[in-house]
Design an enzyme around this catalytic site. Structure first.
Site, short mmCIF file in Angstrom:
data_model
loop_
_atom_site.label_atom_id
_atom_site.label_comp_id
_atom_site.label_asym_id
_atom_site.label_seq_id
_atom_site.Cartn_x
_atom_site.Cartn_y
_atom_site.Cartn_z
N GLY A 44 8.92 11.32 1.43
CA GLY A 44 8.87 10.34 2.34
C GLY A 44 10.20 10.00 2.69
O GLY A 44 11.08 10.44 2.11
N GLN A 49 16.91 5.88 6.51
CA GLN A 49 17.87 6.68 5.66
C GLN A 49 18.43 7.81 6.45
O GLN A 49 19.09 8.33 5.97
CB GLN A 49 16.42 7.42 4.66
CG GLN A 49 16.16 6.52 3.57
CD GLN A 49 15.11 7.29 2.87
OE1 GLN A 49 14.01 7.43 3.11
NE2 GLN A 49 15.75 7.69 1.51
N CYS A 97 14.93 8.50 -5.03
CA CYS A 97 14.85 8.39 -3.49
C CYS A 97 16.22 9.36 -3.07
O CYS A 97 17.36 9.31 -3.71
CB CYS A 97 15.61 6.87 -3.47
SG CYS A 97 15.80 6.19 -1.84
N LEU A 98 16.21 9.92 -1.84
CA LEU A 98 17.02 10.66 -1.07
C LEU A 98 18.28 9.89 -0.99
O LEU A 98 19.48 10.77 -1.18
CB LEU A 98 16.40 11.25 0.10
CG LEU A 98 15.19 12.25 -0.08
CD1 LEU A 98 14.82 12.78 1.22
CD2 LEU A 98 15.66 13.59 -1.00
N HIS A 139 7.34 2.54 -1.45
CA HIS A 139 8.83 2.84 -1.45
C HIS A 139 9.18 2.93 0.08
O HIS A 139 10.20 2.33 0.07
CB HIS A 139 8.88 4.24 -2.31
CG HIS A 139 10.29 4.66 -2.34
ND1 HIS A 139 10.72 4.70 -3.59
CD2 HIS A 139 11.16 5.00 -1.59
CE1 HIS A 139 12.07 5.35 -3.10
NE2 HIS A 139 12.14 5.51 -2.05
N GLU A 140 8.68 3.65 0.81
CA GLU A 140 8.97 3.83 2.19
C GLU A 140 9.11 2.54 2.94
O GLU A 140 9.93 2.42 3.65
CB GLU A 140 8.30 4.91 2.66
CG GLU A 140 8.39 6.20 2.09
CD GLU A 140 9.75 6.83 1.86
OE1 GLU A 140 10.69 6.61 2.66
OE2 GLU A 140 10.02 7.45 0.62
N HIS A 143 12.01 0.46 2.38
CA HIS A 143 13.27 0.78 3.15
C HIS A 143 13.23 0.33 4.33
O HIS A 143 14.44 -0.04 4.90
CB HIS A 143 13.26 2.37 3.34
CG HIS A 143 13.66 3.15 2.19
ND1 HIS A 143 15.18 3.19 1.80
CD2 HIS A 143 13.13 4.24 1.53
CE1 HIS A 143 15.26 3.96 0.93
NE2 HIS A 143 14.29 4.60 0.75
ZN LIG Z 1 13.77 6.18 -0.74
#
Ligand SMILES: [Zn+2]
Length: 199
Positions: A44, A49, A97-98, A139-140, A143
């Site tokens: 995702g 991000q 998470c990236l 999660h996304e 963000h």
């Molecule tokens: Zn993340």
């Protein structure tokens, strides 16, 4: 591929603006976000991000399909998404998470959500989503409201992680993808939010 913004960068704390179908080069942006997500082995990716505070995230949960059958072919774009209700039971899963490379923690989330959103063609959807896709989605979605998974940990875990996150925010990690760090004078301000996270 686009650089991934790392915890401590202000943009990760910004609530995304709603967008409409005239948003400049929306289809190009969605395409680049998918490419960036695949190149960095994510499932995702939210616009925050890649440094853009708007209500847009992409998901392809297919890599989880072996373990979670409901993830099969779950590839979607979410625009102006609004979770209407959190449903079902609490479940625990180890998340990463990236934007927080090298950090993984168990996170409690509901296993079902009622969500309203637009897809990449600006078709409206009103759906109940369950299981692993519901977790990736939450999660996304977080963000796009400036919330990171670390915000959802217990106070004890946050305290234990604080120094590690300070190091990550200063670039002390290895990542296989290009990144962008926050201003080193202000990173600590954005590691944990100033206000409590809404459920
Ligand atoms: Zn993340």
């Amino acid at each position: 591929m686009m650089p991934i913004y790392i915890i401590g960068h202000k943009v990760l704390r910004q609530t995304g603006a709603d967008i409409d179908k005239d948003y400049p080069d929306l289809q190009g942006l969605i395409e680049r976000m998918f490419e960036t997500m695949y190149e960095s082995d994510g499932v995702g990716l939210a616009a925050q991000q890649v440094g853009i505070p708007i209500k847009l995230f992409v998901i392809d949960a297919t890599p989880y399909a072996d373990e979670f059958p409901e993830a099969e072919d779950f590839k979607r774009v979410f625009i102006n998404a609004k979770i209407v209700e959190y449903l079902g039971d609490d479940t625990v899963l180890n998340e990463g998470c990236l934007s927080i490379p090298g950090v993984r923690e168990d996170v409690v989330r509901k296993d079902k959500v009622h969500i309203q959103y637009y897809d990449q063609n600006f078709e409206y959807h009103d759906e109940i989503i369950e299981g692993l896709p519901a977790r990736v989605l939450q999660h996304e979605y977080d963000h796009t409201y400036g919330i990171l998974f670390t915000d959802r940990l217990s106070q004890l875990r946050k305290t234990m992680l604080r120094n590690r996150l300070r190091a990550v925010a200063r670039g002390k990690f290895r990542a296989s993808y290009p990144v962008r760090l926050g201003d080193k004078n202000t990173v600590d301000r954005y590691i944990f939010p100033q206000v409590p996270v809404a459920k």
